[in-house]
Design an enzyme around this catalytic site. Structure first.
Site, short mmCIF file in Angstrom:
data_model
loop_
_atom_site.label_atom_id
_atom_site.label_comp_id
_atom_site.label_asym_id
_atom_site.label_seq_id
_atom_site.Cartn_x
_atom_site.Cartn_y
_atom_site.Cartn_z
CE LYS A 15 -3.23 7.36 7.06
NZ LYS A 15 -3.49 5.92 6.75
CE LYS A 53 -3.46 2.81 0.26
NZ LYS A 53 -4.49 2.84 1.30
#
Length: 296
Positions: free
Chosen positions: A241, A173
């Site tokens: 983030k 990811k």
């Protein structure tokens, strides 16, 4: 698969439609008062609420987490009345949040010590993918745990891959978010340059779509940049983030990610100018401010 009692913590923008797909398939869903208040539609569809993550783990066979960041996952798993205190052999924890690959390995080790199984399975596809059950799911864990989770994953997504052991899903990811961010940045540079030079950016994009520079990001986000449609989507603050996770992991591993770092600085500039809530295609606004020229 047989119908299961499933715990689901993190019923937000992504978690709510994911939970609804599981309900619609006939599974009984539980959540905990510990985190976010569930939407009424889930309660109306049979969602049950227990007092704590520990109680949730005691009540259910499979526990799914869909939380904002690493600290929230750590708190839900190992904090006071956390999930780990309600686990026993045979249970399965599936973390579908996007969090630190390094800490994920430690979380998995602690969960496995209880005799339970652990999978990290972050997703790509955003709110639209969650609603349409077309998420890409990148899993890390034992083959046996993945096989057990796969029927649930098929209710949530289309491109489902067991990458390796725990932590490898999160690494995948992070890699995805690096590629997406840097591609958005490259398209932003190209369109700012073309527009400043006097070319029609819409026609430039159209021409590029027929060549080697073509991509899904040029198709969708290039169009957003030209039409100024920056409603999220996937917010800049969330992509910040994820790039922070990439840079933290790189520091730990002794890897240099120079272009990831520079793209993060552009996201930081956007956030400092009040654009953190825009779609990540709004990265172009940072370059527009530098050039004193707007793509349009």
């Amino acid at each position: 698969m047989n119908m299961a009692d499933i715990g689901f913590i993190g019923l937000g923008i992504m978690g709510t439609p994911m939970a609804r797909h599981l309900q619609d398939a006939g599974h009984d869903l539980y959540t905990s008062k510990f985190f976010i208040e569930p939407r009424q539609e889930l309660i109306d569809n049979g969602l049950k609420i227990v007092e704590s993550p520990k109680a949730l783990a005691e009540k259910t066979d499979i526990i799914i987490l869909m939380l904002p960041d690493t600290p929230e996952v750590k708190d839900v798993l190992f904090g006071e009345n956390g999930v780990v205190f309600g686990l026993k052999p045979g249970k399965l924890v599936i973390d579908m949040s996007s969090i630190s690959p390094i800490e994920t390995k430690e979380f998995a080790r602690k969960v496995r010590e209880t005799g339970s199984e652990y999978i990290d399975a972050p997703v790509s596809g955003g709110e639209v993918g969650a609603k349409n059950a077309t998420l890409s799911i990148m899993a890390g864990g034992e083959q046996s745990a993945f096989d057990r989770a796969l029927p649930l994953f098929k209710l949530l997504g289309k491109n489902i891959t067991l990458v390796g052991d725990c932590g490898d899903g999160q690494v995948t990811k992070v890699a995805n978010q690096i590629i997406v961010a840097l591609t958005i940045e490259a398209i932003s540079e190209a369109l700012v340059l073309a527009s400043k030079a006097g070319a029609n950016p819409a026609r430039v994009r159209e021409a590029l779509m027929g060549g080697f520079a073509s991509s899904r990001i040029l198709e969708l986000h290039g169009d957003r940049m030209i039409k100024r449609t920056f409603e999220p989507g996937f917010r800049i603050s969330l992509h910040q983030k994820d790039l922070n996770l990439a840079l933290q992991s790189a520091k730990t591993l002794g890897v240099s990610l120079p272009n990831t770092a520079s793209t993060q600085e552009l996201f930081n500039s956007c956030a400092a100018n009040g654009d953190g809530g825009l779609d990540h295609s709004g990265l172009v606004r940072a370059l527009e401010r530098i050039a004193n020229h707007e793509v349009a």
